[in-house]
Design an enzyme around this catalytic site. Structure first.
Site, PDB file in Angstrom:
ATOM      1  N   HIS A  49       0.847  -1.192   0.000  1.00 56.44           N
ATOM      2  CA  HIS A  49       0.000   0.000   0.000  1.00 56.44           C
ATOM      3  C   HIS A  49       0.885   1.244   0.000  1.00 56.44           C
ATOM      4  O   HIS A  49       2.104   1.145   0.177  1.00 56.44           O
ATOM      5  CB  HIS A  49      -0.946  -0.002   1.215  1.00 56.44           C
ATOM      6  CG  HIS A  49      -0.256   0.061   2.540  1.00 56.44           C
ATOM      7  ND1 HIS A  49      -0.178  -1.008   3.403  1.00 56.44           N
ATOM      8  CD2 HIS A  49       0.411   1.064   3.155  1.00 56.44           C
ATOM      9  CE1 HIS A  49       0.484  -0.664   4.485  1.00 56.44           C
ATOM     10  NE2 HIS A  49       0.863   0.586   4.366  1.00 56.44           N
TER      11      HIS A  49
HETATM   12  P1  TYD Z   1      -2.225  -3.918   7.870  1.00 53.48           P
HETATM   13  O1  TYD Z   1      -2.525  -2.539   7.367  1.00 53.48           O
HETATM   14  O2  TYD Z   1      -2.785  -5.052   7.118  1.00 53.48           O
HETATM   15  O3  TYD Z   1      -0.649  -4.092   7.988  1.00 53.48           O
HETATM   16  P2  TYD Z   1       0.454  -4.074   6.824  1.00 53.48           P
HETATM   17  O4  TYD Z   1      -0.127  -3.340   5.649  1.00 53.48           O
HETATM   18  O5  TYD Z   1       1.586  -3.337   7.416  1.00 53.48           O
HETATM   19  O6  TYD Z   1       0.816  -5.473   6.496  1.00 53.48           O
HETATM   20  O7  TYD Z   1      -2.682  -3.972   9.396  1.00 53.48           O
HETATM   21  C1  TYD Z   1      -2.982  -5.184  10.043  1.00 53.48           C
HETATM   22  C2  TYD Z   1      -4.102  -4.950  11.062  1.00 53.48           C
HETATM   23  O8  TYD Z   1      -3.664  -4.084  12.099  1.00 53.48           O
HETATM   24  C3  TYD Z   1      -5.315  -4.312  10.451  1.00 53.48           C
HETATM   25  O9  TYD Z   1      -6.438  -4.938  11.038  1.00 53.48           O
HETATM   26  C4  TYD Z   1      -5.269  -2.879  10.902  1.00 53.48           C
HETATM   27  C5  TYD Z   1      -4.523  -2.960  12.208  1.00 53.48           C
HETATM   28  N1  TYD Z   1      -3.707  -1.771  12.506  1.00 53.48           N
HETATM   29  C6  TYD Z   1      -4.074  -0.939  13.538  1.00 53.48           C
HETATM   30  O10 TYD Z   1      -5.084  -1.133  14.212  1.00 53.48           O
HETATM   31  N2  TYD Z   1      -3.279   0.138  13.822  1.00 53.48           N
HETATM   32  C7  TYD Z   1      -2.156   0.406  13.104  1.00 53.48           C
HETATM   33  O11 TYD Z   1      -1.460   1.385  13.413  1.00 53.48           O
HETATM   34  C8  TYD Z   1      -1.799  -0.468  12.019  1.00 53.48           C
HETATM   35  C9  TYD Z   1      -0.569  -0.213  11.202  1.00 53.48           C
HETATM   36  C10 TYD Z   1      -2.607  -1.546  11.760  1.00 53.48           C
END
Ligand code: TYD
Length: 132
Positions: A49
């Site tokens: 992303h």
């Molecule tokens: P996600 O965005 O899928 O992580 P990445 O893109 O880095 O692999 O996030 C995983 C989960 O964690 C999703 O349910 C959202 C949650 N999350 C939060 O609640 N707070 C945060 O600061 C972040 C980065 C994720």
């Protein structure tokens, strides 16, 4: 594409190492959020992303991983394998995190609170967004 890596100053003595990070001194923004990933499975790719305005510093404080940055025209792969190095990831940058060692802990310092509206999760949408 310019890759901005910060080398933090470890305070080392006979007891070991300590790294301190202060907003605006060591980190170029106000740190509003810290999150970290661990127990990342083999072969997993995270990220995929971009952010419209969020700035981040990625620090692999244990183990190693790789970060692929893509500004829409160029790609760079940056290995993170030292607890005293930080990769600055600006807004409008597509990123992937992969090749995590089984012991990797990837810590992220972020300039804003979590906001799903700041994410661009579709690559074509990202390309359209940066053209504007
Ligand atoms: P996600 O965005 O899928 O992580 P990445 O893109 O880095 O692999 O996030 C995983 C989960 O964690 C999703 O349910 C959202 C949650 N999350 C939060 O609640 N707070 C945060 O600061 C972040 C980065 C994720």
């Amino acid at each position: 594409m310019q890759v901005v890596k910060y080398m933090f100053q470890p305070h080392g003595d006979e007891r070991g190492q300590l790294v301190a990070l202060e907003e605006f001194n060591d980190i170029p923004f106000k740190i509003k959020r810290v999150y970290y990933m661990y127990d990342t499975g083999e072969g997993v790719v995270r990220g995929n992303h971009a952010h419209k305005s969020l700035e981040q510093i990625l620090i692999c404080i244990h183990g190693s991983c790789k970060i692929k940055l893509d500004n829409g025209t160029e790609q760079k792969v940056v290995p993170l394998e030292k607890p005293y190095e930080g990769l600055y990831v600006a807004n409008n940058m597509w990123r992937e995190m992969y090749d995590f060692s089984s012991d990797a802990v990837l810590m992220v310092l972020a300039s804003e609170l979590y906001d799903e509206n700041d994410y661009i999760r579709d690559y074509n949408e990202f390309i359209d967004f940066i053209k504007k």
